[in-house]
Each structure stands twice: as C-alpha cells, then as structure tokens.
Write a protein that holds these residues in place. Structure first.
Motif, PDB file in Angstrom:
ATOM      1  N   LEU A  73       0.865  -1.397  -0.031  1.00  0.00           N
ATOM      2  CA  LEU A  73      -0.019   0.090  -0.056  1.00  0.00           C
ATOM      3  C   LEU A  73       0.793   1.246  -0.081  1.00  0.00           C
ATOM      4  N   ILE A  74       1.916   1.208   0.755  1.00  0.00           N
ATOM      5  CA  ILE A  74       2.882   2.334   0.721  1.00  0.00           C
ATOM      6  C   ILE A  74       3.608   2.418  -0.351  1.00  0.00           C
ATOM      7  N   ASP A  75       3.851   1.252  -1.132  1.00  0.00           N
ATOM      8  CA  ASP A  75       4.752   1.758  -2.271  1.00  0.00           C
ATOM      9  C   ASP A  75       3.927   1.870  -3.729  1.00  0.00           C
ATOM     10  N   GLY A  76       2.842   1.373  -3.722  1.00  0.00           N
ATOM     11  CA  GLY A  76       2.127   1.038  -4.705  1.00  0.00           C
ATOM     12  C   GLY A  76       0.457   1.678  -4.959  1.00  0.00           C
ATOM     13  N   GLY A  77       0.258   1.967  -3.604  1.00  0.00           N
ATOM     14  CA  GLY A  77      -1.252   2.505  -3.533  1.00  0.00           C
ATOM     15  C   GLY A  77      -2.337   1.247  -3.639  1.00  0.00           C
ATOM     16  N   LEU A  78      -3.456   1.485  -3.657  1.00  0.00           N
ATOM     17  CA  LEU A  78      -4.451   0.428  -3.713  1.00  0.00           C
ATOM     18  C   LEU A  78      -4.320  -0.478  -4.741  1.00  0.00           C
ATOM     19  N   PRO A  79      -4.231  -0.019  -6.203  1.00  0.00           N
ATOM     20  CA  PRO A  79      -4.029  -1.275  -7.091  1.00  0.00           C
ATOM     21  C   PRO A  79      -3.057  -2.189  -6.911  1.00  0.00           C
ATOM     22  N   GLU A  80      -1.730  -1.638  -6.535  1.00  0.00           N
ATOM     23  CA  GLU A  80      -0.718  -2.674  -6.306  1.00  0.00           C
ATOM     24  C   GLU A  80      -0.771  -3.482  -4.910  1.00  0.00           C
ATOM     25  N   TYR A  81      -1.577  -2.898  -4.081  1.00  0.00           N
ATOM     26  CA  TYR A  81      -1.750  -3.760  -2.747  1.00  0.00           C
ATOM     27  C   TYR A  81      -2.747  -4.805  -3.074  1.00  0.00           C
ATOM     28  N   PHE A  82      -3.814  -4.750  -3.969  1.00  0.00           N
ATOM     29  CA  PHE A  82      -4.622  -5.845  -4.354  1.00  0.00           C
ATOM     30  C   PHE A  82      -4.038  -6.887  -5.283  1.00  0.00           C
ATOM     31  N   ARG A  83      -3.018  -6.427  -6.082  1.00  0.00           N
ATOM     32  CA  ARG A  83      -2.380  -7.180  -7.178  1.00  0.00           C
ATOM     33  C   ARG A  83      -1.367  -7.972  -6.372  1.00  0.00           C
ATOM     34  N   GLY A  84      -0.588  -7.226  -5.466  1.00  0.00           N
ATOM     35  CA  GLY A  84       0.298  -7.976  -4.917  1.00  0.00           C
ATOM     36  C   GLY A  84      -0.277  -8.892  -3.641  1.00  0.00           C
ATOM     37  N   PHE A  85      -1.375  -8.662  -3.259  1.00  0.00           N
ATOM     38  CA  PHE A  85      -1.816  -9.554  -2.304  1.00  0.00           C
ATOM     39  C   PHE A  85      -2.193 -10.865  -2.842  1.00  0.00           C
ATOM     40  N   LEU A  86      -2.995 -10.931  -4.178  1.00  0.00           N
ATOM     41  CA  LEU A  86      -3.349 -11.956  -4.785  1.00  0.00           C
ATOM     42  C   LEU A  86      -1.858 -12.898  -5.209  1.00  0.00           C
ATOM     43  N   GLY A  87      -1.099 -12.198  -5.610  1.00  0.00           N
ATOM     44  CA  GLY A  87       0.183 -12.753  -5.966  1.00  0.00           C
ATOM     45  C   GLY A  87       0.986 -13.394  -4.898  1.00  0.00           C
ATOM     46  N   MET A 195     -23.855 -13.861  15.041  1.00  0.00           N
ATOM     47  CA  MET A 195     -23.828 -12.323  14.651  1.00  0.00           C
ATOM     48  C   MET A 195     -22.637 -11.947  13.642  1.00  0.00           C
ATOM     49  N   LEU A 196     -22.769 -11.025  12.877  1.00  0.00           N
ATOM     50  CA  LEU A 196     -21.818 -10.284  12.090  1.00  0.00           C
ATOM     51  C   LEU A 196     -21.163  -9.154  12.600  1.00  0.00           C
ATOM     52  N   LYS A 197     -19.882  -9.078  12.539  1.00  0.00           N
ATOM     53  CA  LYS A 197     -19.347  -7.622  12.802  1.00  0.00           C
ATOM     54  C   LYS A 197     -18.652  -7.044  11.663  1.00  0.00           C
ATOM     55  N   PRO A 198     -19.139  -5.832  11.289  1.00  0.00           N
ATOM     56  CA  PRO A 198     -18.358  -5.302  10.182  1.00  0.00           C
ATOM     57  C   PRO A 198     -16.995  -5.196  10.354  1.00  0.00           C
ATOM     58  N   LEU A 199     -16.181  -5.183   9.312  1.00  0.00           N
ATOM     59  CA  LEU A 199     -14.620  -4.984   9.283  1.00  0.00           C
ATOM     60  C   LEU A 199     -14.158  -3.954   8.596  1.00  0.00           C
ATOM     61  N   SER A 200     -13.063  -3.239   8.973  1.00  0.00           N
ATOM     62  CA  SER A 200     -12.479  -2.327   8.243  1.00  0.00           C
ATOM     63  C   SER A 200     -11.693  -2.930   7.097  1.00  0.00           C
ATOM     64  N   THR A 201     -11.923  -2.605   6.071  1.00  0.00           N
ATOM     65  CA  THR A 201     -11.120  -3.292   4.695  1.00  0.00           C
ATOM     66  C   THR A 201     -11.017  -2.268   3.647  1.00  0.00           C
ATOM     67  N   PHE A 202      -9.731  -2.571   2.741  1.00  0.00           N
ATOM     68  CA  PHE A 202      -9.825  -1.494   1.632  1.00  0.00           C
ATOM     69  C   PHE A 202     -10.738  -1.907   0.581  1.00  0.00           C
ATOM     70  N   GLU A 203     -11.323  -0.933  -0.163  1.00  0.00           N
ATOM     71  CA  GLU A 203     -12.129  -1.262  -1.131  1.00  0.00           C
ATOM     72  C   GLU A 203     -11.513  -1.134  -2.331  1.00  0.00           C
ATOM     73  N   PRO A 204     -11.714  -2.118  -3.389  1.00  0.00           N
ATOM     74  CA  PRO A 204     -10.948  -2.163  -4.605  1.00  0.00           C
ATOM     75  C   PRO A 204     -11.757  -1.199  -5.721  1.00  0.00           C
ATOM     76  N   ASN A 205     -11.320  -0.427  -6.433  1.00  0.00           N
ATOM     77  CA  ASN A 205     -12.009   0.419  -7.290  1.00  0.00           C
ATOM     78  C   ASN A 205     -11.463  -0.160  -8.725  1.00  0.00           C
ATOM     79  N   LYS A 206     -12.043   0.695  -9.680  1.00  0.00           N
ATOM     80  CA  LYS A 206     -12.094   0.037 -11.284  1.00  0.00           C
ATOM     81  C   LYS A 206     -10.249   0.027 -11.476  1.00  0.00           C
ATOM     82  N   GLU A 207      -9.564   1.109 -10.834  1.00  0.00           N
ATOM     83  CA  GLU A 207      -8.141   0.873 -11.168  1.00  0.00           C
ATOM     84  C   GLU A 207      -7.322  -0.217 -10.686  1.00  0.00           C
TER      85      GLU A 207
END
Length: 226
Positions: A73-87, A195-207
C-alpha cells in the motif's frame, strides 16, 4: 501510481447473483488450488506431529505475507496492494479465513456483485455481551445501515443474508440457519445467536480491478456465464 491499462469491465449491468455465485466459487477454487490454511490444520489435524510442523511453517509464511502486504500500500497504492496480495497468496500457497474472504470478495466485486462484504463472526447468548468466534466470512444482502465500519457493532443478520465461506475445502454457501450448524466448531452454542461484525477493509476500485486483471485474467467470469 498511475495505471493506463483499460479493461472491458462494465459497471452498469447487474449480474444474476444466484447464477454467478457457483461460478465465482469455481473461479476461487481454481485460483487457490494448493493454498493451505494454518488454522484449518490446527482444527482438524491435532495430535499429528507432521501436521504440527506444517502448522508452524505455514504460520510463519502467513506472518511474512501479512507484513509484506503492508508495504504494498505504501509503495504502490491500492492497485498494487490488491495485485500484490493475490500474487503473494499464489506464491506462498498460504492463507487463513481473512485472506480467503478477501479473495472471494475481490472475485465477486470484480464480477459486479456489489452487495457483499467481509464480516467477523460473533455469538451472543441472551443479553450478554457478544463474543468473538475468531473467524471471518463474506456475507451478501447486509443492509448498509448494519454494515457500519465506524461503529463496527455486531448485529444479528436477517434470514435473507447469505454466508460465503471459502475457508472450508469445498467452500460453504448457505443461509444463517445452515451457518449456525457449521460454526459450532468455533464455539457457537445452540442457545446462542450468530452475529456479524463489520470489518475495516480496503475497497477495490476500477483501477484496482484493471491492475488485477493484467496479472490474473482468470478471475473474470465470462459475460455469457453471468
């Protein structure tokens, strides 16, 4: 970082959720082939020295991958965060319920299933304080008013809420009644409410989806299959 890659994703038409869920489950299974869960080994392979060793090794790998994700997230922002996470999940072949839930959420959101999110499981007996069950899932059909990421207040889901849990080897998709039977393994009692408890998560966008699809195009379900 900027991303000049465009995709053919349309964010206007809504998919047939009932039709797309089993297809999303198959996409998930193919993507996560060979990925092991330390907690699954912990719950179902106790007393086996070999499995205990595997648990330690996988737990160490998982710890590394989670620390690595923070740098993305620090190095590449959200797009790299999600791509790198899957990778990194694909590379290290390790995940727990958090990672499995986030991967499934990405697949669903990428394929236009919007009313889905990640939640932690809790239980409650009578008017006692809710207690954590140390597990998280994806849930569909939760009203926005209940999915409050600021208060993160646990709530009892309505009957129309559908649970998707890919931590199980064959995956679970079902209603709250069926889920209650499943989660007795985590300590849920017959006289307790799930019960379900909401979680703080990053939200993927089109980019983010554009970046994901450059590396993992198999996550997109064919338009005619939706």
């Amino acid at each position: 970082m900027t991303n000049n890659i465009t995709s053919n994703i349309s964010f206007t038409a809504r998919p047939n959720t009932r039709k797309i869920l089993p297809k999303a489950q198959n996409v998930f299974k193919e993507f996560c082939t060979g990925v092991d869960s330390p907690t699954y080994i912990h719950y179902f392979s106790q007393g086996d020295d070999v499995c205990a060793s595997s648990f330690r090794d996988l737990n160490n790998k998982l710890g590394f991958t989670r620390e690595y994700r923070k740098t993305l997230l620090i190095d590449g922002g959200l797009p790299e965060y999600f791509r790198g996470f899957l990778g990194i999940v694909k590379a290290f072949k390790v995940a727990n319920c958090d990672e499995f839930s986030e991967i499934m959420k990405i697949i669903l959101r990428l394929n236009k299933v919007k009313n889905c999110d990640m939640f932690a499981l809790y239980s409650q007996k009578g008017n006692e304080a809710p207690k954590a069950l140390d597990h998280c899932v994806v849930a569909l059909n939760v009203p926005k008013a209940k999915n409050n990421k600021k208060t993160k207040k646990p709530f009892v889901p309505k009957k129309n809420v559908r649970i998707i849990d890919m931590w199980w080897p064959n995956g679970f998709m079902g209603n709250i009644k069926k889920a209650k039977e499943l989660y007795k393994i985590f300590g849920l009692k017959n006289d307790e409410k799930l019960m379900l408890k909401p979680l703080s998560t990053f939200e993927p966008n089109k980019e983010c989806f554009d970046r994901i699809l450059t590396k993992f195009p198999q996550l997109k379900i064919n338009r005619k299959d939706r």
